[in-house]
Design a protein around this motif. Structure first.
Motif, mmCIF file in Angstrom:
data_model
loop_
_atom_site.group_PDB
_atom_site.id
_atom_site.type_symbol
_atom_site.label_atom_id
_atom_site.label_comp_id
_atom_site.label_asym_id
_atom_site.label_seq_id
_atom_site.Cartn_x
_atom_site.Cartn_y
_atom_site.Cartn_z
ATOM 1 N N ARG A 59 -3.673 40.674 30.835
ATOM 2 C CA ARG A 59 -4.182 41.200 32.111
ATOM 3 C C ARG A 59 -5.005 42.460 31.907
ATOM 4 N N HIS A 60 -4.877 43.123 30.753
ATOM 5 C CA HIS A 60 -5.646 44.335 30.482
ATOM 6 C C HIS A 60 -6.505 44.177 29.240
ATOM 7 N N LYS A 61 -7.001 42.942 29.003
ATOM 8 C CA LYS A 61 -7.901 42.718 27.869
ATOM 9 C C LYS A 61 -9.228 42.167 28.377
ATOM 10 N N THR A 62 -10.301 42.571 27.700
ATOM 11 C CA THR A 62 -11.656 42.257 28.114
ATOM 12 C C THR A 62 -11.932 40.759 28.115
ATOM 13 N N GLN A 63 -12.579 40.287 29.179
ATOM 14 C CA GLN A 63 -13.222 38.981 29.172
ATOM 15 C C GLN A 63 -14.712 39.186 28.899
ATOM 16 N N VAL A 64 -15.439 39.750 29.847
ATOM 17 C CA VAL A 64 -16.829 40.143 29.618
ATOM 18 C C VAL A 64 -16.967 41.655 29.722
ATOM 19 N N PHE A 65 -16.342 42.232 30.759
ATOM 20 C CA PHE A 65 -16.485 43.661 31.010
ATOM 21 C C PHE A 65 -15.264 44.417 30.503
ATOM 22 N N VAL A 66 -15.512 45.573 29.897
ATOM 23 C CA VAL A 66 -14.458 46.397 29.313
ATOM 24 C C VAL A 66 -13.766 47.193 30.407
ATOM 25 N N ALA A 67 -12.433 47.051 30.488
ATOM 26 C CA ALA A 67 -11.629 47.812 31.450
ATOM 27 C C ALA A 67 -12.320 47.916 32.799
ATOM 28 N N PRO A 68 -12.654 46.787 33.425
ATOM 29 C CA PRO A 68 -13.435 46.850 34.668
ATOM 30 C C PRO A 68 -12.655 47.513 35.796
ATOM 31 N N ASP A 69 -13.375 48.287 36.616
ATOM 32 C CA ASP A 69 -12.692 48.913 37.740
ATOM 33 C C ASP A 69 -12.748 48.033 38.989
ATOM 34 N N GLY A 70 -13.540 46.974 38.972
ATOM 35 C CA GLY A 70 -13.610 46.073 40.109
ATOM 36 C C GLY A 70 -12.488 45.046 40.065
ATOM 37 N N HIS A 105 -12.390 42.205 41.266
ATOM 38 C CA HIS A 105 -12.830 40.827 41.316
ATOM 39 C C HIS A 105 -13.369 40.299 39.991
ATOM 40 N N PHE A 106 -13.485 41.151 38.980
ATOM 41 C CA PHE A 106 -13.947 40.697 37.670
ATOM 42 C C PHE A 106 -12.816 40.001 36.907
ATOM 43 N N ARG A 107 -13.187 39.003 36.110
ATOM 44 C CA ARG A 107 -12.187 38.326 35.281
ATOM 45 C C ARG A 107 -11.729 39.224 34.127
ATOM 46 N N VAL A 108 -10.475 39.037 33.729
ATOM 47 C CA VAL A 108 -9.938 39.571 32.486
ATOM 48 C C VAL A 108 -9.384 38.376 31.722
ATOM 49 N N ARG A 109 -8.864 38.603 30.510
ATOM 50 C CA ARG A 109 -8.382 37.478 29.703
ATOM 51 C C ARG A 109 -7.281 36.689 30.411
ATOM 52 N N LEU A 110 -6.444 37.361 31.169
ATOM 53 C CA LEU A 110 -5.353 36.661 31.842
ATOM 54 C C LEU A 110 -5.884 35.719 32.918
ATOM 55 N N THR A 111 -6.745 36.223 33.794
ATOM 56 C CA THR A 111 -7.252 35.362 34.858
ATOM 57 C C THR A 111 -8.114 34.246 34.280
ATOM 58 N N HIS A 112 -8.857 34.544 33.232
ATOM 59 C CA HIS A 112 -9.623 33.485 32.560
ATOM 60 C C HIS A 112 -8.695 32.393 32.046
ATOM 61 N N SER A 113 -7.603 32.779 31.403
ATOM 62 C CA SER A 113 -6.674 31.794 30.844
ATOM 63 C C SER A 113 -6.060 30.931 31.940
ATOM 64 N N LEU A 114 -5.748 31.542 33.084
ATOM 65 C CA LEU A 114 -5.205 30.773 34.202
ATOM 66 C C LEU A 114 -6.235 29.781 34.740
#
Length: 387
Positions: free
Chosen positions: A50-61, A63-72
């Motif tokens: 949930r706190h690892k980069t997908q595209v954006f590093v430590a995004p503050d938005g 609505h941006f994906r992180v590794r957890l939401t991508h995996s889901l």
């Protein structure tokens, strides 16, 4: 058309686990692959996504994906395709959920930095590290190291992208223990997990890139035929729709098209190959899950656009460089003074073991934790608030 039980992974036909388990506890009515899935979901490594980069590093938005939401999202797409084809949904879902466990902080940029810094110990590969995590590093059970996943799970994680001719050190170590048949193709479930990953990040990275203002919709439509085709069709159906809802509809429609194409193409390939068993699938010599040639060409055009205008874009280049500096600086700090490592991570048998222990520790960090450790041990970090 469903492919039938003969080609689906079946828990009762599993090659089993490396360690025998005492099943006398209150474990509930779950089969082998359901337990694999649940062990992934309950793992520490999965929570850290949930706190690892997908595209954006430590995004503050939010609505941006992180590794957890991508995996889901990958798991949702993979499971839907497995159900339509009559393959094992639980194994497919488990592989989708676990496919990114081995990513270090800051995504591929962090991986490149870690691999360069620790080249003397064989470098770093996130796919091999996923196997290392689930077979050695996670230790929730009293009688063995790792999660003791089924052979089919380990095989699928090792080679969901296809046979591995030259495994890195971590994957080679796992193969020596578990006999993962790295020279063959994996199960259809593992092949589904791989293409579900492609479908998810192709489309969701469009969504995030547009939301961030880095991708330009007009340019996407002009340069990517797959996008242009779906945008035109969606505008014909919903001519008065506002821009944000059109964007969501575009992504949704493209996912649906890709999924439908994979299902039709997979059925065609399986029929043409004449495979009758899972072992036939492994021995087929070619992938049996994939896009049709026509959609594959369109998807490659889309990927080239995403690399040119999102992943390698000017706004993200300085962020990637700073992220790589954070990982490199941390690795160098721990190499120079191993006492900075927490207890249990100071492995001193050989220089190679010591370096690989450092890699294991850094790879487990989330983006925010890596930033904090850098500020504590090395100095300030300069990342923009937005991404």
């Amino acid at each position: 058309m469903r492919l039938g039980d003969a080609l689906a992974a079946r828990p009762e036909r599993s090659r089993g686990r490396a360690h025998a388990e005492d099943d006398r506890g209150p474990r509930g009515p779950r089969d082998t692959f359901q337990r694999d899935r649940d062990r992934i979901i309950h793992s520490v490594a999965f929570r850290r996504l949930r706190h690892k980069t997908q595209v954006f590093v430590a995004p503050d938005g939010d609505h941006f994906r992180v590794r957890l939401t991508h995996s889901l999202e990958v798991a949702q797409i993979g499971r839907a395709m497995a159900r339509a084809l009559g393959l094992n949904e639980d194994l497919t879902e488990a592989l989708c959920l676990a496919h990114d466990l081995g990513h270090p902080p800051f995504g591929h940029g962090g991986e490149d930095a870690l691999s360069r810094t620790l080249a003397a110990a064989g470098g770093f590969d996130h796919n091999g590290h996923s196997i290392r995590l689930v077979s050695l590093i996670e230790t929730p059970y009293p009688n063995f190291e790792g999660l003791n996943l089924s052979w089919e799970m380990l095989e699928g994680l090792a080679k969901h992208n296809g046979p591995v001719a030259e495994p890195g050190w971590a994957l080679a170590e796992a193969d020596a223990v578990h006999g993962l048949d790295l020279d063959s193709w994996p199960s259809l479930e593992a092949q589904l997990a791989a293409i579900a990953d492609d479908i998810a990040y192709d489309n969701h990275d469009i969504d995030d890139g547009l939301r961030a203002g880095i991708l330009d919709l007009d340019q996407l439509i002009a340069e990517v035929p797959l996008v242009a085709r779906h945008w035109a069709a969606m505008e014909r159906r919903h001519p008065g729709l506002d821009a944000s809802r059109k964007q969501s509809a575009l992504v949704r429609d493209m996912i649906g098209t890709m999924v439908g194409d994979v299902l039709a193409e997979t059925r065609r390939r399986v029929a043409d190959a004449g495979v009758a068993t899972i072992e036939d699938v492994r021995a087929a010599g070619v992938p049996l899950v994939g896009f049709s040639p026509e959609l594959q060409a369109e998807e490659r055009t889309l990927k080239r656009h995403l690399y040119a205008h999102l992943y390698d874009s000017a706004p993200l280049q300085p962020i990637r460089r700073e992220a790589q500096r954070i990982v490199s600086d941390l690795a160098r700090a721990y190499i120079d003074d191993p006492s900075l490592l927490p207890e249990g991570w100071q492995r001193g048998e050989t220089e190679t073991h010591r370096l690989r222990g450092i890699a294991d520790y850094i790879a487990g960090m989330t983006d925010p934790f890596a930033i904090r450790r850098h500020e504590e041990l090395v100095g300030p970090v300069h990342l923009p608030d937005r991404f």
